[in-house]
Design a protein around this motif. Structure first.
Motif, PDB file in Angstrom:
ATOM      1  N   PHE A 338       0.825  -1.204   0.000  1.00  0.00           N
ATOM      2  CA  PHE A 338       0.000   0.000   0.000  1.00  0.00           C
ATOM      3  C   PHE A 338       0.861   1.256   0.000  1.00  0.00           C
ATOM      4  O   PHE A 338       0.516   2.247  -0.648  1.00  0.00           O
ATOM      5  N   LEU A 339       1.979   1.241   0.722  1.00  0.00           N
ATOM      6  CA  LEU A 339       2.888   2.381   0.706  1.00  0.00           C
ATOM      7  C   LEU A 339       4.303   1.901   0.961  1.00  0.00           C
ATOM      8  O   LEU A 339       4.524   0.811   1.474  1.00  0.00           O
ATOM      9  N   ARG A 340       5.265   2.749   0.598  1.00  0.00           N
ATOM     10  CA  ARG A 340       6.688   2.446   0.817  1.00  0.00           C
ATOM     11  C   ARG A 340       7.399   3.744   1.187  1.00  0.00           C
ATOM     12  O   ARG A 340       7.161   4.780   0.570  1.00  0.00           O
ATOM     13  N   VAL A 341       8.260   3.686   2.201  1.00  0.00           N
ATOM     14  CA  VAL A 341       9.050   4.837   2.620  1.00  0.00           C
ATOM     15  C   VAL A 341      10.470   4.664   2.098  1.00  0.00           C
ATOM     16  O   VAL A 341      11.124   3.646   2.380  1.00  0.00           O
ATOM     17  N   LEU A 342      10.953   5.631   1.335  1.00  0.00           N
ATOM     18  CA  LEU A 342      12.286   5.546   0.747  1.00  0.00           C
ATOM     19  C   LEU A 342      13.313   6.268   1.619  1.00  0.00           C
ATOM     20  O   LEU A 342      12.999   7.252   2.295  1.00  0.00           O
ATOM     21  N   GLY A 343      14.558   5.772   1.574  1.00  0.00           N
ATOM     22  CA  GLY A 343      15.655   6.431   2.271  1.00  0.00           C
ATOM     23  C   GLY A 343      15.742   6.137   3.750  1.00  0.00           C
ATOM     24  O   GLY A 343      16.538   6.752   4.465  1.00  0.00           O
ATOM     25  N   HIS A 344      14.938   5.181   4.242  1.00  0.00           N
ATOM     26  CA  HIS A 344      14.948   4.811   5.664  1.00  0.00           C
ATOM     27  C   HIS A 344      15.315   3.333   5.806  1.00  0.00           C
ATOM     28  O   HIS A 344      14.665   2.592   6.541  1.00  0.00           O
ATOM     29  N   GLU A 345      16.375   2.935   5.150  1.00  0.00           N
ATOM     30  CA  GLU A 345      16.690   1.515   5.019  1.00  0.00           C
ATOM     31  C   GLU A 345      16.974   0.812   6.347  1.00  0.00           C
ATOM     32  O   GLU A 345      16.773  -0.398   6.466  1.00  0.00           O
ATOM     33  N   GLU A 346      17.462   1.537   7.354  1.00  0.00           N
ATOM     34  CA  GLU A 346      17.805   0.914   8.633  1.00  0.00           C
ATOM     35  C   GLU A 346      16.726   1.145   9.690  1.00  0.00           C
ATOM     36  O   GLU A 346      16.984   1.056  10.877  1.00  0.00           O
ATOM     37  N   SER A 347      15.516   1.417   9.252  1.00  0.00           N
ATOM     38  CA  SER A 347      14.431   1.709  10.173  1.00  0.00           C
ATOM     39  C   SER A 347      13.387   0.596  10.141  1.00  0.00           C
ATOM     40  O   SER A 347      13.618  -0.476   9.577  1.00  0.00           O
ATOM     41  N   GLU A 348      12.250   0.849  10.762  1.00  0.00           N
ATOM     42  CA  GLU A 348      11.091  -0.036  10.684  1.00  0.00           C
ATOM     43  C   GLU A 348       9.839   0.808  10.749  1.00  0.00           C
ATOM     44  O   GLU A 348       9.851   1.909  11.311  1.00  0.00           O
ATOM     45  N   ILE A 349       8.763   0.304  10.164  1.00  0.00           N
ATOM     46  CA  ILE A 349       7.488   1.004  10.205  1.00  0.00           C
ATOM     47  C   ILE A 349       6.707   0.513  11.420  1.00  0.00           C
ATOM     48  O   ILE A 349       6.598  -0.691  11.665  1.00  0.00           O
ATOM     49  N   THR A 350       6.168   1.466  12.177  1.00  0.00           N
ATOM     50  CA  THR A 350       5.488   1.134  13.423  1.00  0.00           C
ATOM     51  C   THR A 350       4.174   1.926  13.536  1.00  0.00           C
ATOM     52  O   THR A 350       3.951   2.903  12.824  1.00  0.00           O
ATOM     53  N   GLY A 351       3.336   1.474  14.462  1.00  0.00           N
ATOM     54  CA  GLY A 351       2.171   2.234  14.892  1.00  0.00           C
ATOM     55  C   GLY A 351       1.087   2.536  13.897  1.00  0.00           C
ATOM     56  O   GLY A 351       0.429   3.585  14.015  1.00  0.00           O
ATOM     57  N   PRO A 352       0.791   1.677  12.891  1.00  0.00           N
ATOM     58  CA  PRO A 352      -0.287   2.014  11.961  1.00  0.00           C
ATOM     59  C   PRO A 352      -1.633   2.063  12.684  1.00  0.00           C
ATOM     60  O   PRO A 352      -1.967   1.173  13.463  1.00  0.00           O
TER      61      PRO A 352
END
Length: 389
Positions: A338-352
């Protein structure tokens, strides 16, 4: 047992040999009888990244609503580091987004209040002095359960409006808590545990709406299919860890997000990239997604982590690593980015989490562009658009 290299082939063969009923989750009873497979998403493909570095389908826009260790725009409040699990709550004609802070000793949780038009009106602390607050869950009576992710971690019940003091709920057990999801139909709260040999629990409060006292139980079973529950003898104080107190307790490889809707509790396990579906009425466990059971190409969803859902029945699953996506799983059994965050390769997506009207989706990039483990470069986003209802 199959080796790790041929595990995917083994599981695919087992699913075919055993028939689709072997993995038929309740989510798929009226559609595909089996774990979700890649396909076109209901919103179409992702467009090039916007000014915030977020790739979205046509018709959707993003904005950054907070940055770690910076003032939330329009307020004097400094946003916390390492933003993690989150939820939204109604507040008059607006709403509140609550977010945990996954750092030691000073973790806790914060909140951002939005007006009816989406304008940020205030931001503030709702929990102080706790440690490694990872995920959690909203209650039907309007509180946020903030979960500590360490061996003797507690669940803390907090007021999203910041008016009432937060309270620890030791009856819900001391263990490496991850997420919580409330089942009002049965009057229980499901809990995940972030251990490589963790368990899946439910807490039955003596009085629904009061988490002071109750019974903690653990899921007992050997895999997909019928399961039962057994009481944990000593959830508050223990010599033997909570997950080892009941013989036959089912093990899960790194419990993460947890979400309940329409009789089903969905929860994720990061070690094997699975989304589980527990049918509470039938007391049956099935798989909604397993990257080892994806046929015809590479799995789109890896590093499964936090999970939430929309009124449409779509599940939104965040990635810890992977390629920094939120993937959705439709009721028809399709999984797609549904979505992609670029430039944050060493991170994680949280809290949707969705706003109460379902038109806005909030989430964070915990470590941001820098990838610093302390989470001092965290970003919290809002996505607005024509979500299905």
């Amino acid at each position: 047992m199959p080796t790790p290299l041929n595990r995917r082939v083994f599981l695919r063969a087992a699913a075919v040999a055993g028939g689709t009923a072997a993995f038929s989750g309740a989510l798929w009873q009226q559609a595909l009888a089996g774990p979700a497979q890649p396909g076109p998403g209901p919103y179409g493909g992702l467009l090039p990244a916007d000014a915030n570095g977020v790739q979205l389908p046509a018709g959707f826009t993003s904005r950054i609503v907070a940055r770690s260790l910076r003032r939330v725009p329009g307020t004097r409040y400094v946003w916390h580091p390492a933003p993690d699990g989150g939820a939204c709550f109604r507040d008059g004609d607006g709403w509140i987004y609550v977010s945990n802070s996954e750092v030691p000793l000073v973790g806790g949780a914060s909140a951002i209040r939005f007006g009816a038009d989406g304008t940020v009106t205030s931001a503030y602390r709702i929990l102080l002095g706790t440690s490694i607050n990872c995920a959690g869950g909203a209650t039907p009576w309007g509180t946020w359960l903030s979960c500590e992710e360490h061996d003797i971690g507690l669940v803390h019940e907090t007021d999203p409006r910041g008016r009432q003091p937060a309270r620890a709920r030791p009856a819900m057990g001391r263990f490496k808590h991850e997420a919580a999801a409330c089942d009002p139909e049965r009057g229980v709260i499901y809990l995940t545990e972030d251990q490589s040999d963790g368990c899946f629990y439910r807490f039955r409060p003596q009085t629904w709406g009061d988490l002071t006292e109750g019974t903690l139980e653990v899921l007992v079973g050997s895999g997909t299919g019928p399961v039962t529950w057994a009481r944990v003898p000593s959830p508050r104080l223990w010599i033997t860890p909570t997950r080892e107190q009941v013989s036959g307790a089912m093990r899960f490889d790194g419990g993460e997000g947890c979400y309940y809707a329409n009789g089903i509790c969905y929860f994720t396990t990061k070690g094997d990239n699975r989304v589980w579906a527990y049918d509470a009425a039938a007391q049956r466990l099935d798989l909604a997604y397993d990257d080892d059971l994806v046929t015809g190409g590479e799995p789109p969803l890896t590093g499964v982590d936090n999970i939430t859902g929309a009124a449409s029945g779509d599940l939104f699953v965040a990635e810890d690593g992977g390629n920094m996506e939120i993937n959705l799983i439709t009721p028809e059994g399709t999984v797609a980015p549904f979505l992609r965050v670029l430039g944050h390769e060493e991170s994680e997506i949280t809290g949707p989490a969705f706003s109460p009207d379902g038109t806005r989706l909030y989430f964070s990039s915990q470590r941001g562009e820098s990838g610093v483990s302390a989470g001092t470069d965290g970003y919290t986003y809002e996505v607005t658009g024509p979500f299905r209802h």
